[in-house]
Enzyme design. Structure first.
Site, mmCIF file in Angstrom:
data_model
loop_
_atom_site.group_PDB
_atom_site.id
_atom_site.type_symbol
_atom_site.label_atom_id
_atom_site.label_comp_id
_atom_site.label_asym_id
_atom_site.label_seq_id
_atom_site.Cartn_x
_atom_site.Cartn_y
_atom_site.Cartn_z
ATOM 1 N N ASN A 199 -14.952 -1.723 -20.084
ATOM 2 C CA ASN A 199 -16.180 -1.331 -19.760
ATOM 3 C C ASN A 199 -16.899 -2.191 -18.555
ATOM 4 O O ASN A 199 -17.948 -1.569 -17.941
ATOM 5 C CB ASN A 199 -17.254 -1.288 -20.861
ATOM 6 C CG ASN A 199 -17.178 -2.646 -21.607
ATOM 7 O OD1 ASN A 199 -16.401 -3.598 -21.527
ATOM 8 N ND2 ASN A 199 -18.499 -2.875 -22.433
ATOM 9 N N CYS A 216 -21.321 -3.765 -24.763
ATOM 10 C CA CYS A 216 -21.391 -4.582 -25.930
ATOM 11 C C CYS A 216 -22.597 -4.994 -26.397
ATOM 12 O O CYS A 216 -22.889 -5.084 -27.553
ATOM 13 C CB CYS A 216 -20.305 -5.555 -25.834
ATOM 14 S SG CYS A 216 -20.449 -6.620 -24.570
ATOM 15 N N GLU A 273 -18.432 -17.394 -23.791
ATOM 16 C CA GLU A 273 -18.196 -17.067 -22.346
ATOM 17 C C GLU A 273 -18.990 -17.599 -21.405
ATOM 18 O O GLU A 273 -20.087 -17.735 -21.760
ATOM 19 C CB GLU A 273 -17.262 -15.666 -22.013
ATOM 20 C CG GLU A 273 -16.320 -15.419 -22.881
ATOM 21 C CD GLU A 273 -15.570 -14.471 -22.467
ATOM 22 O OE1 GLU A 273 -15.955 -13.440 -22.147
ATOM 23 O OE2 GLU A 273 -14.048 -14.380 -22.473
HETATM 24 P P1 NAD Z 1 -10.058 -2.542 -27.500
HETATM 25 O O1 NAD Z 1 -10.179 -3.343 -28.487
HETATM 26 O O2 NAD Z 1 -9.390 -0.937 -27.666
HETATM 27 O O3 NAD Z 1 -9.072 -2.838 -26.258
HETATM 28 C C1 NAD Z 1 -9.338 -4.132 -25.547
HETATM 29 C C2 NAD Z 1 -8.017 -4.593 -24.900
HETATM 30 O O4 NAD Z 1 -7.131 -4.908 -26.120
HETATM 31 C C3 NAD Z 1 -7.252 -3.705 -24.170
HETATM 32 O O5 NAD Z 1 -6.828 -4.362 -22.832
HETATM 33 C C4 NAD Z 1 -6.217 -3.112 -24.927
HETATM 34 O O6 NAD Z 1 -5.121 -2.707 -24.235
HETATM 35 C C5 NAD Z 1 -5.731 -4.288 -25.823
HETATM 36 N N1 NAD Z 1 -5.000 -3.987 -27.049
HETATM 37 C C6 NAD Z 1 -5.269 -3.115 -27.814
HETATM 38 N N2 NAD Z 1 -4.544 -3.377 -28.996
HETATM 39 C C7 NAD Z 1 -3.956 -4.515 -28.785
HETATM 40 C C8 NAD Z 1 -3.125 -5.226 -29.594
HETATM 41 N N3 NAD Z 1 -2.720 -4.776 -30.822
HETATM 42 N N4 NAD Z 1 -2.745 -6.491 -29.187
HETATM 43 C C9 NAD Z 1 -3.452 -7.098 -28.033
HETATM 44 N N5 NAD Z 1 -4.058 -6.449 -27.255
HETATM 45 C C10 NAD Z 1 -4.357 -5.080 -27.388
HETATM 46 O O7 NAD Z 1 -11.331 -2.349 -26.862
HETATM 47 P P2 NAD Z 1 -12.099 -1.317 -25.654
HETATM 48 O O8 NAD Z 1 -12.007 0.033 -26.069
HETATM 49 O O9 NAD Z 1 -10.985 -1.396 -24.283
HETATM 50 O O10 NAD Z 1 -13.335 -1.937 -25.312
HETATM 51 C C11 NAD Z 1 -14.289 -1.701 -25.966
HETATM 52 C C12 NAD Z 1 -14.847 -2.731 -27.088
HETATM 53 O O11 NAD Z 1 -14.958 -3.861 -26.324
HETATM 54 C C13 NAD Z 1 -16.221 -2.349 -27.616
HETATM 55 O O12 NAD Z 1 -16.088 -2.757 -29.124
HETATM 56 C C14 NAD Z 1 -17.147 -3.417 -27.295
HETATM 57 O O13 NAD Z 1 -18.141 -3.885 -28.001
HETATM 58 C C15 NAD Z 1 -16.190 -4.660 -26.701
HETATM 59 N N6 NAD Z 1 -16.802 -5.431 -25.805
HETATM 60 C C16 NAD Z 1 -17.283 -6.515 -25.972
HETATM 61 C C17 NAD Z 1 -17.582 -7.555 -25.162
HETATM 62 C C18 NAD Z 1 -18.224 -8.826 -25.721
HETATM 63 O O14 NAD Z 1 -18.314 -9.806 -24.542
HETATM 64 N N7 NAD Z 1 -18.440 -9.275 -26.875
HETATM 65 C C19 NAD Z 1 -17.786 -7.004 -23.790
HETATM 66 C C20 NAD Z 1 -17.262 -5.922 -23.384
HETATM 67 C C21 NAD Z 1 -16.849 -4.993 -24.596
#
Ligand code: NAD
Length: 494
Positions: A152, A283, A463
């Site tokens: 995102n 997020c 962060e």
């Molecule tokens: P996601 O958890 O599906 O994926 C995030 C990353 O993790 C990707 O690079 C993905 O390939 C990787 N991944 C997936 N499964 C994994 C595993 N088993 N082991 C290691 N890596 C793995 O999230 P998304 O759909 O890419 O992003 C959306 C989410 O991110 C939302 O829940 C949002 O709230 C959160 N987010 C949080 C913040 C914050 O700073 N708090 C900022 C942006 C997004």
């Protein structure tokens, strides 16, 4: 394999050992293929770790102001390429162009901020309980950092992790989200072109397989993950088993309070931007709005009117307010939540449809959606939807508002619109969240302030800001005894 189908390992752009690829396509128009990217596996991660390990030997010794020179140069390169990268981001991720420019700008800001740390990275000097003895603390690098990011903020979030890791003297294995590989390539290219020595940053494209290989790798001493709570939990438990340092930034269910003394216009503007900016895929997006009963009807009516007028479309076009959501799966997930909302008895005031009208039929567009008549226990009030969906609920007074805001497993961002300083101060004190805005929406982070959340949003790290350094460095306490004799702490007393 197309040129875009490359990992970046040991300073070389290369294919994956699997030879498999995945495509990146425009979420506003699925006919538009951005490129092919390698589906990486354990063998690729192994290569990246070896390169990062070899590079660490020297990088940890490079004086931080010299590391900063490279980071500052990267910031200038990103500035020169800002428009090109922003346009690519709109094409690949879907956010409207002005927001994509903001995403790149955030990385530029972060690079400038972090470069300044090259001449700070302050420790402490302190007293010793013994004579002729000096005590201080210094920051030490950790080693190889495994950095896993979501789609995102495809340039900003990688910058939040990679740049503080580098200034602290670590080397990096970076896995960007599989939905935004092209943006990640542009960010890494800026570092390469700025003169980063080979092996210091290595990028591995791919999904779960590559991500898990990073998390499991014994030589990766730290995993910094941003993404969903579901995956974050898995990452944390694996890191826990191996006693690996792990910092997590996860979901949110962010709330805005509008008190009876609020500037209604300002609160409406904030809610519209907070709920539907980036199609609600932040997020920090505003997914719950608590409005004092005296303003509730006017607020609800006007927000619904304005949400209906938002222009959906390809974010590259001028005049578009809301772009597509990231992919078909996410589109279905959002709609599924909306259906649950209706089933559980919430009133759908507007939206609630996947749009397939002319010009939108080849993309993933979801109508800005507002629910009212919601109850705290409803699924849509508890779970993160990560789409253009928000809920409005009336509140009787300030105490009830705080209670409702805190009634969530998450704790990232929050906001209150009021002119009453006492209430604003109490909100700052009583809201359980990592971020509280007074008279501003729940979104709008700045790089020099800590970013992160409480409860299930994170695991205690922040962060950005100076606190990012605590993620990417280890404190060492140093004692220098110039007495010329054995002095025993707690035992020798003068
Ligand atoms: P996601 O958890 O599906 O994926 C995030 C990353 O993790 C990707 O690079 C993905 O390939 C990787 N991944 C997936 N499964 C994994 C595993 N088993 N082991 C290691 N890596 C793995 O999230 P998304 O759909 O890419 O992003 C959306 C989410 O991110 C939302 O829940 C949002 O709230 C959160 N987010 C949080 C913040 C914050 O700073 N708090 C900022 C942006 C997004």
């Amino acid at each position: 394999m197309a040129k875009s189908a490359w990992n970046f390992i040991d300073g070389k752009w290369q294919t994956s050992s699997s030879g498999e690829i995945f495509e990146s396509r425009n979420p506003a128009d699925q006919r538009d293929v951005i490129g092919n990217y390698p589906e990486s596996n354990q063998a690729d991660v192994e290569k990246a770790v070896q390169a990062a390990e070899a590079a660490y030997t020297d990088w940890r010794l490079v004086p931080p102001p010299k590391r900063a020179d490279i980071i500052l140069k990267a910031s200038r390169i990103l500035l020169e390429r800002k428009e090109t990268i922003a346009r690519l981001m709109t094409r690949e991720m879907g956010k409207v162009l002005k927001e994509a420019r903001g995403d790149v700008q955030e990385a530029i800001d972060m690079a400038q901020y972090v470069a300044g740390e090259g001449r700070r990275l302050f420790g402490q000097t302190t007293t010793s309980e013994l004579r002729n003895k000096f005590a201080m603390t210094v920051r030490m690098p950790i080693g190889i950092c495994g950095l896993i990011t979501p789609w995102n903020f495809p340039v900003a979030i990688p910058s939040w992790k990679i740049l503080p890791a580098l200034i602290c003297g670590n080397t990096v294995v970076f896995k960007p989200a599989e939905d935004t590989p092209a943006c990640a390539v542009e960010f890494v290219k800026a570092l390469e072109d700025a003169g980063l020595p080979r092996g210091v940053v290595n990028m591995i494209h791919g999904g779960v397989i590559a991500g898990e290989a990073i998390v499991h790798h014994p030589k990766i001493r730290l995993v910094s993950f941003t993404g969903s709570s579901e995956v974050g939990r898995k990452v944390a438990s694996q890191c826990g088993k191996n006693l690996k340092r792990c910092s997590l930034e996860m979901g949110g269910k962010n709330a805005q309070i509008v008190m009876e003394d609020a500037d209604l216009e300002l609160a409406l503007e904030g809610a519209l931007w907070g709920a539907f900016g980036t199609s609600g895929q932040r997020c920090t997006a505003t997914s719950r709005i608590y409005v004092h009963q005296k303003l509730y009807d006017r607020f609800r009516r006007t927000l619904v009117e304005r949400a209906k007028k938002l222009v959906l479309g390809n974010g590259i076009k001028a005049g578009v307010d809301v772009g597509p959501v990231i992919n078909g799966e996410q589109l279905k997930r959002i709609h599924h939540y909306v259906e649950i909302g209706v089933r559980e008895g919430a009133k759908l005031e507007c939206g609630g449809r996947i749009l397939k009208s002319k010009g939108l039929e080849r993309g993933f567009f979801y109508e800005p959606t507002i629910f009212t008549q919601v109850k705290p226990e409803m699924t849509i009030m508890r779970e993160e939807i990560f789409g253009p969906v928000t809920c409005i609920m009336p509140i009787k007074n300030f105490d009830q508002a705080i209670q409702e805001v805190n009634r969530t497993d998450y704790g990232l961002s929050s906001s209150i619109y009021t002119h009453d300083i006492d209430r604003a101060m109490k909100a700052i004190r009583d809201i359980e969240a990592g971020i509280t805005y007074i008279n501003g929406p729940t979104i709008g982070a700045e790089v020099h302030l800590p970013f992160g959340g409480v409860k299930c949003t994170g695991n205690g790290h922040r962060e950005a800001g100076e606190t990012a350094l605590d993620i990417f460095s280890e404190w060492k306490s140093v004692f220098i005894d110039y007495s010329g004799k054995l002095q025993k702490a707690q035992i020798d007393a003068d």
